[in-house]
Write a protein that holds these residues in place. Sequence first.
Motif, short mmCIF file in Angstrom:
data_model
loop_
_atom_site.label_atom_id
_atom_site.label_comp_id
_atom_site.label_asym_id
_atom_site.label_seq_id
_atom_site.Cartn_x
_atom_site.Cartn_y
_atom_site.Cartn_z
N UNK A 1 0.83 -1.20 0.00
CA UNK A 1 0.00 0.00 0.00
C UNK A 1 0.87 1.26 0.00
N UNK A 2 1.61 1.44 -1.08
CA UNK A 2 2.49 2.60 -1.21
C UNK A 2 1.87 3.72 -2.03
N UNK A 3 0.71 3.45 -2.63
CA UNK A 3 0.06 4.48 -3.44
C UNK A 3 -0.83 5.36 -2.60
N UNK A 4 -1.31 6.42 -3.23
CA UNK A 4 -2.15 7.37 -2.50
C UNK A 4 -3.33 7.78 -3.36
N UNK A 5 -4.53 7.68 -2.77
CA UNK A 5 -5.75 8.08 -3.46
C UNK A 5 -5.95 9.59 -3.31
N UNK A 6 -6.82 10.16 -4.13
CA UNK A 6 -7.14 11.58 -4.04
C UNK A 6 -7.76 11.92 -2.68
N UNK A 7 -8.34 10.92 -2.03
CA UNK A 7 -8.95 11.15 -0.72
C UNK A 7 -7.93 11.06 0.40
N UNK A 8 -6.69 10.68 0.09
CA UNK A 8 -5.65 10.56 1.08
C UNK A 8 -5.40 9.16 1.58
N UNK A 9 -6.26 8.23 1.19
CA UNK A 9 -6.13 6.85 1.63
C UNK A 9 -4.94 6.17 0.92
N UNK A 10 -4.17 5.36 1.67
CA UNK A 10 -3.08 4.61 1.05
C UNK A 10 -3.65 3.48 0.21
N UNK B 1 -5.96 3.17 -9.73
CA UNK B 1 -6.58 3.37 -11.04
C UNK B 1 -6.29 4.82 -11.46
N UNK B 2 -5.55 4.96 -12.53
CA UNK B 2 -5.23 6.30 -13.06
C UNK B 2 -6.23 6.61 -14.17
N UNK C 1 -6.93 7.01 -8.22
CA UNK C 1 -8.00 6.63 -7.31
C UNK C 1 -7.92 5.16 -6.90
N UNK C 2 -8.52 4.88 -5.76
CA UNK C 2 -8.73 3.50 -5.34
C UNK C 2 -10.08 3.03 -5.85
N UNK C 3 -10.36 1.74 -5.70
CA UNK C 3 -11.60 1.20 -6.26
C UNK C 3 -12.85 1.80 -5.62
N UNK C 4 -12.79 2.21 -4.37
CA UNK C 4 -13.97 2.75 -3.70
C UNK C 4 -14.21 4.23 -4.03
N UNK C 5 -13.17 4.90 -4.53
CA UNK C 5 -13.31 6.34 -4.81
C UNK C 5 -13.63 6.64 -6.27
#
Length: 328
Positions: A75-84, A89-90, A102-106
Amino acid sequence: MHIEDVSYRDLAMSQLTTEQQDFIMSTMRRGKRSAWLTIMAEIKGIVLSPEDDEEVIARKIGGWILDHFDDLGTRDGKCECGQSLRYVYHVTHIESKDSLSLGSTCIERYTGLDAKTVEAVIKGMKVFDFEKDEILQKVVNNWMLPFDIPSDLVVPTDIQQHFDVGLPLLDRQVSRLKKLILKYRHEQKRSFDQQFLSENGIRRKEIEQGTIDLFSFMEESAITTEKATSDKVVVPRNGKGEVPNFNVIPETWKDVIQEKLQEMKMGGETFVTSLQISNYVAQVFGYDQDRYLTGKPRTYFWVASYMDKLHSLEVVEVYIEDITYRFK
């Protein structure tokens, strides 16, 4: 330990060359982008043409499309919401050119896509994660293709690419390859039968229509239009003469074939061909000079039909000129 474990996946990746790693990642990225576009087009009811490339499809779909996807392993990536994130998904908006990671939930929250659409898209793309894990699992297990490929078979591009970089095939590719080989052997046998019919003047129409098959016909009637067996001289071993017009393969031939096959197997041989044994039978019984226009001994078709029924042999390749078997 399962391939889903990060350490196991890292172990598998560490066994790959840089070229192999790049191939897997680039193939996944292309696959997921194509999956996104195809599913989005279906959901939006957009009719695509076979000639449409990815850019044309993207313009037809409009809105947000997947630019690429990353599996970071941890979990080294970062979503627009701040979640690791591990899975990132770009996405890029076709009209505004805005880009988001983004992550799958965002995806639903930021792109405005409904939950059903997002679920369908993600489900379609997860297939490529499973396929990546399948390849890595096979790498760790030293997987090898369980059958041989005819040397002149035209292999599909995606399968050939795996061979070129030295990566295991996916199960779906193996299944497709088996079907191609089966079709290839069927076509080879058809050509093989046609040549025999042409050389010997057998009832072509009946065999082509399936009323009788080649080997069954050979067991029921003469190979040529020569005189019946009773009018021919049966030449003893090591004599000189022509192959008698048998109705069935002689038991003495079967004994010689079995003895030779056993000798070869005991000697460590892995493969044997019908032409090889046919020449041996012709030599043993003194028919070495009796040959077809192609140069094959006239013992060939009796020997080939007999070998084709042996449970101790497995067909590897079928050519017009010869049939290759593997000892079981």
